[in-house]
Design an enzyme around this catalytic site. Structure first.
Site: not given
Length: 501
Positions: A27, A55, A130-131, A270
């Site tokens: 995210c 995201g 995020n996570g 990535y």
């Protein structure tokens, strides 16, 4: 003295058709504090647009204006949701926080879209995360047994409940108290009526950066968001650090015992955009160096080096430069294929890879091709690409992965398959080569990856990065996993089950 005013919250929620999305990233978060009146939401929207790669399933923004919170949450892309002139009217104020997501935890439902909001006794708070919390299910069970009522299935909501139930006096103390009870990888941006708060997990697994645009402070997942909104990069939020931004400026708090940082290697492989700088390293330069190391480890006689666009491009450039083999754009990626496109039949869905990646016959026909991808997960997309390259006339196809073999699942915000679905975890090199129908196959070694990061070789006793998907070395306890597996970790090793309240 300020008197508490209850924070009414205005919701605008828009349904879209759910998507069958196989590749799920993490995210992205972005927050702005101290912007000119009514400009914060538009700045956050630009930041989220730059973070769209993190995201593409849903997005949301919460803003604060005159002690009042305004939120919008949408399924779909940032530009579709927030790309219009009425945004600052709908989401007014000089402070805002936003989020763009994939559903790594909790599923794809509107109620799980962030930022999440709660009206506490000290005022409202909106939070973007995020996570992934590795003890969410354990916390959820505890909180529900104590009477908590969850409105979502997202692990992020547990953080709000922990803040609400803390007995500390001040909101920042409650926030830190909540952080002390969660485990996993996280980058958080929270907005109250008078403060913006940023936090990064004690190992720095998930990234978070700090910047300024004019007099306004900005928190974001990557530096590319700062570049897009014209902000100046100040620094990374440090691992285990909590930053508080208010009218007095910025305050840094380090509430937890010092630990060595272990940022996620997949940010470089990535996730992060190549123009971002993550933890002081250019993602683009690291990926090129991965390609150089890959060329040294797996030499082959070939005519062209071809990337799998877009994430394989920097590594392919590095491979070509190191090997002396010409670089060619042998696969062309369509940038106009909307994620909401629904193929009308199973046959069309099977051909879907041709819609996203099309072979360039002029660069492939009659050539011995080195095909460079960033990683290989299940192998299904790789096989389709190899067949497409051969159908375009390639004489040989030599597949190279710019990262090591993915052997173990992730629990820190990457929606990675279980080990039984990971190709390298269930097949030998010879078996993978045969399944992928390639003339040769090679993966960058873990030491080669650490070398590309400028710190190699890897020290097994004290790894500098989070690399469990390659090594099985998880940097934190996986409480929920231990419970599910009856005391066994993701590698199948016996663990002592110590779940603390």
């Amino acid at each position: 003295m300020r008197h508490h005013i209850a924070d009414p919250i205005i919701h605008r929620e828009h349904w879209r058709e759910p998507e069958d999305d196989q590749l799920r990233l993490e995210c992205g978060v972005c927050g702005v504090w101290g912007a000119p009146e009514n400009e914060a939401s538009s700045i956050v929207a630009l930041g989220l647009h730059a973070l769209q790669h993190r995201g593409q399933e849903a997005c949301g923004i919460a803003s604060v204006h005159d002690d009042r919170f305004y939120t919008e949450r949408h399924q779909g892309l940032v530009g579709e949701a927030f790309g219009n002139a009425e945004l600052t009217t709908r989401l007014p104020g000089g402070a805002a926080v936003g989020h763009t997501r994939y559903s790594t935890a909790g599923g794809s439902f509107l109620r799980n879209i962030q930022p999440m909001f709660a009206d506490l006794d000290q005022g409202g708070i909106a939070i973007a995360h995020n996570g992934n919390l590795t003890n969410f299910k354990h916390l959820h069970g505890q909180l529900v047994s104590e009477g908590a009522i969850f409105q979502s299935t997202s692990d992020s909501e547990a953080i709000l409940h922990l803040i609400a139930r803390s007995r500390k006096a001040k909101i920042i103390e409650r926030f830190i108290d909540a952080l002390g009870r969660i485990e996993g990888g996280y980058a958080l941006v929270a907005q109250t009526r008078f403060k913006m708060i940023g936090a990064r997990d004690p190992l720095g697994i998930r990234p978070l950066v700090l910047g300024k645009v004019g007099e306004a402070w900005v928190l974001a997942s990557e530096t590319c968001a700062l570049d897009t909104i014209g902000a100046t990069f100040i620094r990374d939020v440090e691992h285990g650090e909590v930053v508080v931004i208010d009218e007095e400026g910025l305050t840094s708090i380090k509430p937890f015992p010092a630990r060595a940082a272990r940022p996620c290697l997949f940010e470089y492989v990535y996730f992060a955009r190549p123009d971002s700088v993550v933890n002081g390293r250019s993602v683009y330069n690291v990926r090129k160096e991965m390609g150089r190391r890959l060329a040294r480890e797996f030499q082959v006689d070939a005519d062209v080096v071809v990337p799998v666009p877009d994430s394989g491009v920097p590594a392919a450039l590095g491979y070509a430069q190191e090997s002396g083999i010409p670089y060619e754009m042998g696969i062309i990626r369509s940038h106009y294929l909307g994620r909401t496109f629904i193929q009308p039949s199973q046959g069309a869905r099977q051909k879907g890879v041709r819609m996203k990646h099309s072979p360039n016959r002029a660069a492939l026909e009659g050539k011995r091709v080195v095909l460079i991808d960033d990683s290989i997960v299940r192998g299904t997309t790789s096989l389709k690409l190899v067949r497409a390259v051969r159908a375009a006339g390639a004489k040989e196809v030599h597949l190279r992965s710019a990262s090591p073999q993915i052997l173990f699942p992730d629990f820190y915000g990457i929606d990675m398959p279980e080990r039984t679905q990971l190709m390298a975890a269930t097949h030998s090199m010879d078996e993978m080569r045969a399944i992928l129908e390639v003339d040769s196959l090679g993966f960058l070694s873990i030491d080669g990856l650490y070398d590309a990061m400028g710190v190699g070789p890897r020290d097994p006793a004290q790894p500098q990065f989070t690399d469990h998907y390659f090594t099985g070395d998880y940097p934190t306890r996986l409480v929920d996993r231990e419970i599910e597996e009856g005391g066994r970790d993701a590698r199948g090793a016996q663990l002592s089950l110590l779940v603390t309240a």
